[in-house]
Design an enzyme around this catalytic site. Structure first.
Site, PDB file in Angstrom:
ATOM      1  N   ASP A 184       0.848  -1.187   0.000  1.00  0.00           N
ATOM      2  CA  ASP A 184       0.000   0.000   0.000  1.00  0.00           C
ATOM      3  C   ASP A 184       0.888   1.242   0.000  1.00  0.00           C
ATOM      4  O   ASP A 184       1.672   1.451   0.924  1.00  0.00           O
ATOM      5  CB  ASP A 184      -0.903  -0.010   1.228  1.00  0.00           C
ATOM      6  CG  ASP A 184      -1.987   1.055   1.175  1.00  0.00           C
ATOM      7  OD1 ASP A 184      -1.931   1.931   0.287  1.00  0.00           O
ATOM      8  OD2 ASP A 184      -2.892   1.011   2.027  1.00  0.00           O
ATOM      9  N   HIS A 186      -0.498   4.439  -0.419  1.00  0.00           N
ATOM     10  CA  HIS A 186      -1.280   5.561   0.109  1.00  0.00           C
ATOM     11  C   HIS A 186      -1.222   6.800  -0.783  1.00  0.00           C
ATOM     12  O   HIS A 186      -1.386   7.923  -0.297  1.00  0.00           O
ATOM     13  CB  HIS A 186      -0.816   5.938   1.518  1.00  0.00           C
ATOM     14  CG  HIS A 186      -0.886   4.817   2.503  1.00  0.00           C
ATOM     15  ND1 HIS A 186      -2.049   4.452   3.161  1.00  0.00           N
ATOM     16  CD2 HIS A 186       0.060   3.932   2.923  1.00  0.00           C
ATOM     17  CE1 HIS A 186      -1.804   3.421   3.940  1.00  0.00           C
ATOM     18  NE2 HIS A 186      -0.541   3.074   3.817  1.00  0.00           N
ATOM     19  N   GLU A 210      -1.179  -0.947  -4.192  1.00  0.00           N
ATOM     20  CA  GLU A 210      -2.383  -0.172  -3.873  1.00  0.00           C
ATOM     21  C   GLU A 210      -2.061   1.321  -3.843  1.00  0.00           C
ATOM     22  O   GLU A 210      -1.114   1.735  -3.181  1.00  0.00           O
ATOM     23  CB  GLU A 210      -2.934  -0.621  -2.524  1.00  0.00           C
ATOM     24  CG  GLU A 210      -4.169   0.135  -2.087  1.00  0.00           C
ATOM     25  CD  GLU A 210      -4.742  -0.424  -0.785  1.00  0.00           C
ATOM     26  OE1 GLU A 210      -5.474   0.317  -0.099  1.00  0.00           O
ATOM     27  OE2 GLU A 210      -4.470  -1.603  -0.458  1.00  0.00           O
ATOM     28  N   GLU A 236     -10.376   3.124  -2.391  1.00  0.00           N
ATOM     29  CA  GLU A 236     -10.887   3.554  -1.096  1.00  0.00           C
ATOM     30  C   GLU A 236     -11.285   5.021  -1.104  1.00  0.00           C
ATOM     31  O   GLU A 236     -12.071   5.456  -0.249  1.00  0.00           O
ATOM     32  CB  GLU A 236      -9.848   3.306   0.005  1.00  0.00           C
ATOM     33  CG  GLU A 236      -8.602   4.173  -0.084  1.00  0.00           C
ATOM     34  CD  GLU A 236      -7.546   3.757   0.915  1.00  0.00           C
ATOM     35  OE1 GLU A 236      -7.482   4.376   1.990  1.00  0.00           O
ATOM     36  OE2 GLU A 236      -6.808   2.809   0.625  1.00  0.00           O
ATOM     37  N   ASP A 259     -14.943   0.790  -0.497  1.00  0.00           N
ATOM     38  CA  ASP A 259     -15.150   0.627   0.938  1.00  0.00           C
ATOM     39  C   ASP A 259     -16.656   0.667   1.191  1.00  0.00           C
ATOM     40  O   ASP A 259     -17.318   1.655   0.876  1.00  0.00           O
ATOM     41  CB  ASP A 259     -14.441   1.737   1.702  1.00  0.00           C
ATOM     42  CG  ASP A 259     -14.432   1.501   3.196  1.00  0.00           C
ATOM     43  OD1 ASP A 259     -15.518   1.273   3.762  1.00  0.00           O
ATOM     44  OD2 ASP A 259     -13.347   1.565   3.811  1.00  0.00           O
ATOM     45  N   HIS A 286     -12.070  -2.575   0.514  1.00  0.00           N
ATOM     46  CA  HIS A 286     -11.279  -1.882   1.523  1.00  0.00           C
ATOM     47  C   HIS A 286     -12.046  -1.930   2.842  1.00  0.00           C
ATOM     48  O   HIS A 286     -13.239  -1.687   2.880  1.00  0.00           O
ATOM     49  CB  HIS A 286     -11.086  -0.436   1.062  1.00  0.00           C
ATOM     50  CG  HIS A 286     -10.348   0.447   2.012  1.00  0.00           C
ATOM     51  ND1 HIS A 286     -10.977   1.354   2.842  1.00  0.00           N
ATOM     52  CD2 HIS A 286      -9.020   0.600   2.241  1.00  0.00           C
ATOM     53  CE1 HIS A 286     -10.083   2.015   3.538  1.00  0.00           C
ATOM     54  NE2 HIS A 286      -8.878   1.577   3.206  1.00  0.00           N
TER      55      HIS A 286
END
Length: 384
Positions: A184, A186, A210, A236, A259, A286
């Site tokens: 991930d 971010h 991700e 997400e 999500d 997510h």
């Protein structure tokens, strides 16, 4: 003929560590629970429920799609994380009510399951390489076959190759534990570095990268997809099927990660999953939040042919205080992990038995959770 039931009461509860639970009660006494958690913005979602109550008090709880459309379309200003998180909590709670009234697990109302168990992964972290390996070993001992780790904590527009080399080594170390690993980022990697990062991690076959870049720029994501064989995942920070559409149409992503507490709940995420299926794109919801959102994810996973793996966390990636689960849920064994997967909830509705008294008591002192500020070595702000 019995008169149609009506929604009589809609309540929100801010509970630790950072969750927002929704409780809906009907005039005939039916109760359902959902989760509208929007990390760091709980108060904004609570405010949105003033509109929700105005629209839905007196509404037929069985008309779930009509409730969804009412909240989405009559607001005029459509979309966005706040309103769609509120809608998500309502949607989950209404599905919970309907399935409980019928005495069946929710997945039965969505067409029945297409699998018997749900593959899951958990997050790992640590300050030193040895900490990451130890965390991966602990997850494997807990029954996980896959984990997710952070990519780079801070990476400037143009940065040192040594940081990227260190990332590749951490992935190799975790793979050596005997688990698969997703990475991930971010959205912390910028265009000048993104191709270099993907090239460096490609030899270690990560499950996915991700948010290698932010989803603000669909064209850039498509460019990266054409460059690397590493599966790209994101979602997400996308909140509706319209948000996902450009990424699917361009072939930019391999895994969508909606999500269910942010993207309109079970109803909208099921539509997103079906749309992704037409592009041969997988679904990995997510869910770094609470038990109601996780249960909703498991029911969606149970009925979704193109589902691949579920993010799993209770508290904050299993590292929160013990009260996160045990004081709010009466059936914590519901999410036990075995051989890399969890069972599909078989109780009525979402299958989560909430300790209502504990929720009400905790919500008397609402949390004020905020994501920490990340800054680079020169003081510049970085993505959370």
């Amino acid at each position: 003929m019995t008169a149609a039931d009506r929604i009589d009461r809609i309540e929100c509860f801010q509970v630790r560590p950072r969750w927002l639970f929704v409780r809906i009660e009907t005039a005939q006494g039916a109760v359902g629970w959902g989760e509208a958690t929007l990390e760091g913005h709980a108060e904004a979602v609570v405010g949105a429920f003033e509109t929700v109550r105005d629209r839905l008090i007196g509404h037929d709880p069985d008309r779930i799609e009509d409730a969804w459309q009412t909240l989405h379309r009559l607001g005029f200003y459509r979309g966005g994380p706040v309103m769609l998180s509120a809608i998500a909590g309502v949607d989950q709670a209404l599905w919970d009510i309907k399935a409980r009234k019928l005495g069946v697990p929710l997945y039965q109302l969505l067409g029945g399951r297409v699998r018997d168990r749900i593959p899951v992964y958990a997050w790992i972290g640590g300050d030193r390489p040895a900490d990451i390996v130890e965390a991966a070993q602990a997850r494997r001992a807990q029954g996980f076959k896959a984990v997710k780790m952070n990519g780079v904590e801070d990476l400037a527009w143009l940065d040192s190759p040594s940081k990227i080399d260190a990332l590749a080594q951490r992935i190799a170390d975790v793979r050596g534990v005997g688990v698969d690993v997703g990475v991930d980022f971010h959205g912390r990697v910028h265009k000048p570095m993104a191709r270099t990062v993907l090239r460096a991690i490609e030899p270690f076959s990560p499950l996915f990268a991700e948010e290698i870049v932010l989803s603000d720029n669909p064209a850039l994501v498509a460019q990266l997809a054409a460059f690397s064989s590493v599966p790209l995942a994101l979602g997400e920070r996308l909140y509706s099927r319209w948000d996902f559409r450009p990424f699917l149409e361009s072939g930019a992503i391999d895994i969508v990660q909606p999500d269910l507490a942010h993207a309109g709940g079970i109803s909208e995420c099921r539509r997103i999953a079906a749309m992704a299926e037409t592009y041969d794109v997988a679904v990995a919801p997510h869910c770094p939040i609470g038990p109601l959102a996780l249960a909703a994810c498991l029911h969606l996973a149970a009925v979704t042919p193109n589902f691949v793996i579920q993010e799993m966390s209770l508290g904050i990636h299993y590292n929160g205080p013990s009260e996160d689960l045990t004081t709010l849920v009466r059936n914590p064994g519901l999410f036990d992990v075995s051989n890399g997967s969890v069972a599909i909830p078989e109780g009525p509705g979402l299958g989560v038995e909430i300790d209502e008294a504990a929720v009400r008591e905790m919500a008397k002192t609402p949390h004020r959770w905020r994501n920490p500020a990340w800054r680079g070595p020169d003081g510049e702000l970085r993505e959370w």
